[in-house]
Design an enzyme around this catalytic site. Structure first.
Site, PDB file in Angstrom:
ATOM      1  CG  HIS A 130      23.098  16.634 -40.375  1.00 46.77           C
ATOM      2  ND1 HIS A 130      23.172  15.386 -39.813  1.00 46.77           N
ATOM      3  CD2 HIS A 130      22.935  16.431 -41.702  1.00 46.77           C
ATOM      4  CE1 HIS A 130      23.077  14.473 -40.760  1.00 46.77           C
ATOM      5  NE2 HIS A 130      22.925  15.083 -41.916  1.00 46.77           N
ATOM      6  CG  HIS A 154      23.313  14.044 -50.627  1.00 47.25           C
ATOM      7  ND1 HIS A 154      23.034  12.899 -49.937  1.00 47.25           N
ATOM      8  CD2 HIS A 154      23.124  15.058 -49.754  1.00 47.25           C
ATOM      9  CE1 HIS A 154      22.715  13.203 -48.691  1.00 47.25           C
ATOM     10  NE2 HIS A 154      22.755  14.498 -48.554  1.00 47.25           N
ATOM     11  NE  ARG A 229       7.977   2.661 -49.174  1.00 46.00           N
ATOM     12  CZ  ARG A 229       9.125   3.259 -48.861  1.00 46.00           C
ATOM     13  NH1 ARG A 229      10.284   2.775 -49.298  1.00 46.00           N
ATOM     14  NH2 ARG A 229       9.119   4.346 -48.121  1.00 46.00           N
ATOM     15  CB  CYS A 275       2.638   1.059 -50.113  1.00 43.15           C
ATOM     16  SG  CYS A 275       3.706   2.439 -49.628  1.00 43.15           S
ATOM     17  CE1 TYR A 413       5.035   4.624 -45.124  1.00 39.76           C
ATOM     18  CE2 TYR A 413       6.650   4.023 -43.461  1.00 39.76           C
ATOM     19  CZ  TYR A 413       6.274   4.139 -44.792  1.00 39.76           C
ATOM     20  OH  TYR A 413       7.138   3.748 -45.773  1.00 39.76           O
TER      21      TYR A 413
END
Length: 569
Positions: A130, A154, A229, A275, A413
């Protein structure tokens, strides 16, 4: 996300919808994901069997999932049949289990079972793979729906196909009815209303940008259309009980909102936020990247009001001795995921304490209380720095020798070479983005616009900005694809107002709007309009995207280009 070992869907990407849609007044509900907090990174699933899988991806439940495909692509040739949920349900006669039996499988020793829409799934073998580590055990013995109600990835067909590979039975009808009777709280149900003009990149969490032509209408961007954002649901914070905790200094300091407003002088700063993924869509045209398909409007300008971070740190005991042992200031937000993990980031200490840094603990935006989407009641505003470090809904400040350990600081980032792919990327090898490079874009006319020849001229408008307080000193505009250039007129105030004087060197936090009117060439049928900006350090934009392409699609600042058709009268 649930990745499954026997499904060839894991060796291909899911569909990436690069279209942006306008938000309607009544926003449709959206399914959700378990492991990642932002659909910056929610479009890809692949399988991995390398030992570094869990370590490289630990924390993705609290993160944007930027490194979800780290270490993948090792079994692309594997071709195995997939079984859709619908086919499986029609062709199999599986055993019936009670909720009590499902609940008894809540550990690796007893097996890890979950339910989804009446099906029972044994995901024991998947736990070790996972992406979010063993946080998947939070759903063990119960329903996936409450966790999938937090993240919007999902509910896609190929994910359900993956899940079907682990189906072992059906939930008893009476237990299913009890599950359905329980109203699952949508963590986004208390999100604020948004302006319908915004183009939405993702609904949950909410990410949207204004139409580009509106950006150049106002030097100060109205709060309602300032780009949004969010990485997680918008928290509801009671201003009366709000507390800001400051740690890592000799003094113990806890401040209320009223303390911030009354104990420290109020300062105002006009600063542009951008952003890291602004203009990512242009990188997608070169080669697909991972992240929201931002256009050119994930950037806005506002006047922020609040207490200086420097003043607050001094009140908590900051002094020269601290500077000998600490190098970073960490921020933690009050927005959190299902595990309680909060959004976090950090900036260099010298930026935080500098009198010229102008870092604010802001409680006002454009003369009013911060809107909910922009961090009410308090956010940090770090002028000249990438938006990701301007933490909203600020709950904690930590002065530390270390950077924030947050996923968004360590595994997202960051910029990489065009030659770096998800097989070779090492997030520890690159520094976290702080100051952003020189940027400009054309807001009008739009790409593909039509101009009547009878008008004889066209007016081109746009914005320009550079990180680190570097002032934009020139914007060059071409109407022939870059063969010849003209200099645009810059504007640093609202139309009709006297221009603002140039800021002190290194403190040019706000963008410049620019404009140029040019005649239509008599023989031309099409114009390729190009803009490029120059800052006070003579940094210039690169001319094309391919040399700056990177797998996360950040730092996109090539010359901006639009094509305009000329229509004969």
């Amino acid at each position: 996300m649930l990745l499954f070992r026997r499904c060839h869907s894991l060796t291909r990407f899911g569909p990436l919808n690069t279209q942006r849609h306008q938000v309607a007044p009544a926003v449709a509900s959206c399914a959700v994901r378990l492991w990642s907090s932002s659909s910056e990174d929610q479009r890809w699933y692949q399988r991995a069997h390398r030992p570094s899988w869990r370590h490289a991806l630990a924390g993705l439940l609290a993160g944007t999932g930027a490194v979800l495909v780290y270490g993948l692509h090792h079994h692309k040739a594997e071709q195995e049949d997939t079984i859709t949920v619908q086919t499986l349900e029609k062709t199999s006669a599986l055993p019936i289990f009670s909720q009590e039996e499902v609940t008894s499988h809540r550990s690796l020793e007893d097996g890890v079972w979950v339910t989804y829409k009446g099906g029972v799934y044994d995901i024991t073998e998947f736990v070790a793979m996972h992406p979010g580590g063993d946080k998947i055990l939070l759903a063990a013995g119960g329903a996936l729906e409450p966790f999938w109600a937090l993240y919007a990835v999902h509910n896609q067909e190929h994910v359900l196909e993956m899940l079907s590979e682990y189906k072992v039975g059906e939930l008893r009808a009476e237990d299913l009815k009890k599950q359905q009777a329980v109203q699952t709280l949508d963590p986004y149900s208390s999100d604020p209303e948004r302006h319908p003009v915004l183009f939405v990149n993702n609904l949950k969490p909410f990410n949207a940008e204004p139409p580009p032509e509106l950006l150049s209408d106002s030097f100060i961007t109205p709060s309602a259309i300032f780009f949004k954002r969010n990485h997680l649901p918008v928290p509801r914070v009671d201003p009366a009980s709000y507390q800001l905790h400051v740690e890592g200094l000799p003094g113990v300091l806890t401040l209320s909102l009223e303390d911030l407003k009354t104990r420290f002088p109020k300062h105002t700063v006009t600063a542009t936020l951008q952003c890291a993924g602004n203009r990512r869509s242009e990188m997608n045209r070169v080669k697909q990247v991972k992240g929201l398909n931002w256009g050119i409007a994930a950037i806005s300008n506002a006047t922020w009001g609040g207490a200086r971070l420097r003043d607050v740190l001094l009140a908590a005991g900051y002094g020269p001795d601290v500077a000998q042992r600490a190098f970073h200031v960490q921020f933690e937000g009050l927005d959190k995921d299902v595990t309680g993990t909060t959004y976090g980031a950090s900036i260099p200490l010298n930026k935080a304490v500098s009198e010229e840094g102008d870092v604010l603990l802001a409680y006002e935006m454009n003369g009013e209380d911060l809107p909910a989407d922009h961090g009410y009641p308090v956010r940090v505003v770090v002028p000249g720095t990438v938006g990701a470090r301007n933490v909203k809904w600020l709950g904690k400040i930590i002065v530390s020798a270390e950077e924030s350990s947050s996923h968004w600081q360590q595994n997202d980032y960051k910029g990489f070479s065009p030659g770096t792919d998800w097989d070779t990327v090492d997030f520890k090898s690159a520094p976290a983005i702080q100051e952003l490079p020189i940027q400009s874009a054309i807001t009008t006319p739009a790409d593909g616009a039509v101009v009547n020849r009878g008008l004889e001229e066209v007016t081109v408008k746009g914005y320009a900005w550079s990180g680190g307080g570097r002032e934009v000193v020139r914007v060059d505009v071409s109407t022939d694809g870059g063969k010849t250039w003209q200099v645009a007129q810059l504007r640093s105030s609202e139309k009709g107002q006297a221009p603002e004087p140039s800021p002190p060197p290194g403190r040019a936090w706000a963008w410049k709007l620019w404009e140029l009117t040019v005649p239509l060439p008599p023989e031309a049928q099409e114009l390729e309009i190009v803009c490029k900006a120059v800052d006070s350090s003579y940094n210039m934009q690169p001319d094309t995207v391919p040399p700056i392409w990177n797998l996360r699609g950040v730092l996109s600042n090539a010359w901006h280009r639009v094509k305009v058709n000329i229509r004969e009268d």
